[in-house]
Every structure is written in C-alpha cells, then in structure tokens.
Enzyme design. Sequence first.
Site, mmCIF file in Angstrom:
data_model
loop_
_atom_site.group_PDB
_atom_site.id
_atom_site.type_symbol
_atom_site.label_atom_id
_atom_site.label_comp_id
_atom_site.label_asym_id
_atom_site.label_seq_id
_atom_site.Cartn_x
_atom_site.Cartn_y
_atom_site.Cartn_z
ATOM 1 C CD GLU A 1 -23.884 -13.194 7.722
ATOM 2 O OE1 GLU A 1 -23.830 -12.513 8.768
ATOM 3 O OE2 GLU A 1 -22.884 -13.480 7.040
ATOM 4 N N GLY B 1 -24.107 -10.172 2.574
ATOM 5 C CA GLY B 1 -23.371 -9.074 1.943
ATOM 6 C C GLY B 1 -22.162 -8.602 2.716
ATOM 7 N N GLY B 2 -22.062 -8.982 3.984
ATOM 8 C CA GLY B 2 -20.887 -8.613 4.767
ATOM 9 C C GLY B 2 -20.757 -7.117 4.994
ATOM 10 C CB THR B 3 -17.793 -5.116 6.034
ATOM 11 O OG1 THR B 3 -17.523 -5.909 7.188
ATOM 12 C CG2 THR B 3 -17.484 -3.661 6.346
ATOM 13 C CB CYS B 4 -18.907 -4.541 0.840
ATOM 14 S SG CYS B 4 -19.178 -3.557 -0.655
ATOM 15 C CG HIS C 1 -7.485 17.294 -24.408
ATOM 16 N ND1 HIS C 1 -6.758 17.701 -23.310
ATOM 17 C CD2 HIS C 1 -8.176 18.384 -24.841
ATOM 18 C CE1 HIS C 1 -6.980 18.973 -23.094
ATOM 19 N NE2 HIS C 1 -7.841 19.417 -24.009
#
Length: 454
Positions: free
Chosen positions: A33, A38-41, A437
């Site tokens: 990395e 974790g990347g973009t998220c 409901h």
Amino acid sequence: MTEYDAIFIGAGQAGPFLAARMAADGQKVALIERKFLGGTCVNAGCMPTKTLVASAHAAAAARRAASFGVIFRGPIDVDMTVVKARAEKVTLDARKALTEWLGSFDSMSVIYGHALLEDQRTVVVNSEKLTAPRIFINVGARPTIPAFPGINEVDYFTSTSILQLCSVPEHLVVIGGSYIGLEFAQMYRRFGAKVTVIERGPRLLSREDDDVSCAVEEILRSEGVATHTSASGFSFRRDGDGVEVRFSKDTLVHGSHLLLAVGRTPNTDDLGLASAGVRIDDRGFIEVNDRLETSVAGIWALGDCNGRGAFTHTSYNDYEISAANLLDGDNRKLSDRIPAYALYIDPPLGRVGMTEDEARRSGKSILVSARPMSRVGRAVEKGETAGFMKLIADADTKQILGASVLGVGGDEVIHGIIDAKTAGIPFSDLKWAVPIHPTVSELFPTLIRDLRPM
C-alpha cells in the site's frame, strides 16, 4: 528476490480481505500500500463523508425542531472543527483496526511503498523485487481534474481535499451534479454555506430517470441550493480571495470556494501495466473477464480500478467472487451481480436494477407502479414527505426489474427489493406479504398490487 504465494497491490476494500483469507490458510502473501490501508472508503469516501452527512442532518433537524414542539433557546450554530474532528476519528479508528487485524497474520507482510510491475510475475517496491504466481491489483481511483481553462490558476477542492476544510465557506461552487457533488452540496448548505451546483448534462443525476432527477433537484432547491444544468465552456479565474466561474458563454458565478466533482480516474497510470502486458481501456480501467482475471493469466484486478463498479460494496463483492473461485472451488461470475447503490442526500435515494428508461428500451413488456412519500404513513409521521417510491417489473416473467426509493430510509428500504431480485422471487409471491406497520417497506405489497402497463 523474495518469493510469495500472492502479491496484492493496493489495500482497498477487496485485496486485504482476500489476502487475509490466503494468509489464514497458511499462504505467504505480500500486501503493498502506497499510503493508507482501507482505500477510498475508509480514508476519503464512505466513512468520513457519511459522518459529515450525519452532522449536516443533525443541524437540519435542529433547525426544524420547533415544528415537532422542541424549542431551542438561541441560534443553531455549527462548529466545523468538531464536525471535522468527528469524521477524522471515524477514519482513524477504522484504519487502526485494519492495521491491527492485518498485522495479526504471521504469513502476511504489509509493505508501504509504491509498487511497480516489472513483468507478469515480478513487482518492485522500495527497490526490492517480489515475485509470486498470483498478483492482485486493487489500487482504486482518484478524483478527476479536467483541463478546464484557468483551473490551475485557482484554488479548488476535490472530494478528498475538502475533508480537511474546517470552516464553512461563504459560497461553495460545486462543478458536477452527480452523486458526490450533490452530497457535498446539501451537506455544506446545511452547515450554513451558500451553494451553487453547475452540471454539464441537461439535468442532475443524468443516469437516473427524469422523475428521480427532478425530485432530487426540487429537494435541493427547497433547501436553498442553486442549480445550473446544460453548462458548457467552463473557464476559471481568481476573484479576490475566491473564484469566478464562467460557463455557457457569459454566465458568471462568483464563489469563495470551489469543489470539482466531475468523476474519478483509476490509479493505473503508474503501475507498469504495459511491462506486464495488462490491457487497459481508453479511460485507464483494467480490462477483466467475468472472473475478474486480466488479459494476463495469474493477474487479477479488483475494485474501482477495473471499471466494473464504483462502490465499496462492489469492491467487496469482487473479493467474494475471487475468494469463492480461487479458494472455495466455486464458479461465481461478475455478470451475476445485481447493480444497487444509494445517493446519500437527505432523504436518500436507494436504487436497484434497471431504471424505467432502461426497462423501456429493453423491449420488455413492463409494468410500473409509483407512490409519493406524502402517502406513506411513516414519512408523514416523521415529517419527511419528500420523494417517492417506484417499482418496475416484467409483465411476462413476473420478475422485478428495478426500483427507486427516494425518501426517508430509502437506502435501507431498497434492500427488500435487492433480496427479492437476488432470490429470483416473482413479484406475485410478494403481493400478499404482511410487512410491519408503520414502516416505509410496508408499501411494497401495495406497489406490487398497483403495477400497471405504462
């Protein structure tokens, strides 16, 4: 040269999970990395931005509290330093958890640095050579910066850099009327900024049906967000401490801050893909087949960089497909994935399957049903009646083709239809369900009974 069973380039929402599966099985893996796990998220996408959306929602709810009989004594202020710190904590906590988890595998090496493919089996990182029979690319994408005249002469934000903003802009100009741009537009309007959105297409959210686009625009306009569509001929220049945006010949908008939200570019231009023979398309996305294999045997592309999905959940599903095929003896295919996503304005838009326009163009005999949220009891009770629900189905096969839920809880409600489509359940089997409901989901049987040819 260090030998591994598998090398992973990029640590987004696909690669690390597959690397962990392999490491848990005793395989020797390297996870490379260049910046943050974790990347973009985790770092610049879902987690920090939706945390900001939550803060913006709290501000909006406080301002309308009096209509619910809740009275605040004094003005409603937004402390952006606290807002920013809260979003940063969510990111840092998630990043720390990933670091600890991935570091717990004895047979996994987490390496920080820029990876470069030397050939089909060799990766160079930090001047060291690694080799493996399997290489997985999960490098994600970054905000696109178009070559607009004057853009390099003005200050601007992207969806990544604006996360560092710790004050409320006087006037935020957003270039781009799609998902990212609209989320930031509403968010900063609720924080107290004047906001203008400028979109090149004839309407906001050009991928959605006209009725969805129009309803979203009305929601934003009702909160004071100004919009311009069919814009062309952009140019930019400094205007004191701010920026002047010129478009459509002589239309001018003056803003204190500028956000570019016009798409994303895959991070594939500096990986040495040509040296390995990996093919990319004309936009830079790595070409993959139904099993996420690239043009080179032994190399896979996962996540945003393959152009087959632009979301965290599609990236994670790439991991699931690869793990099933490589480790579980399964035969899962990318083409089996049902497209679904959400737009996180407030109220949110939940989407699955075909739009009504796509269904009409498919040549199928379609049925359509719609209901305004003003006729949904749950929405009335909560005082959130903007939007509508729409269902599209195939009259011949009785299969649900798609659905849009623009309204309170739309991002959660849509999962009932996602599940039905995944299971292949005909809508006739759902017509007599007895939902709880009061909920928004309870209207699906009513929508099904109201399906009509259009």
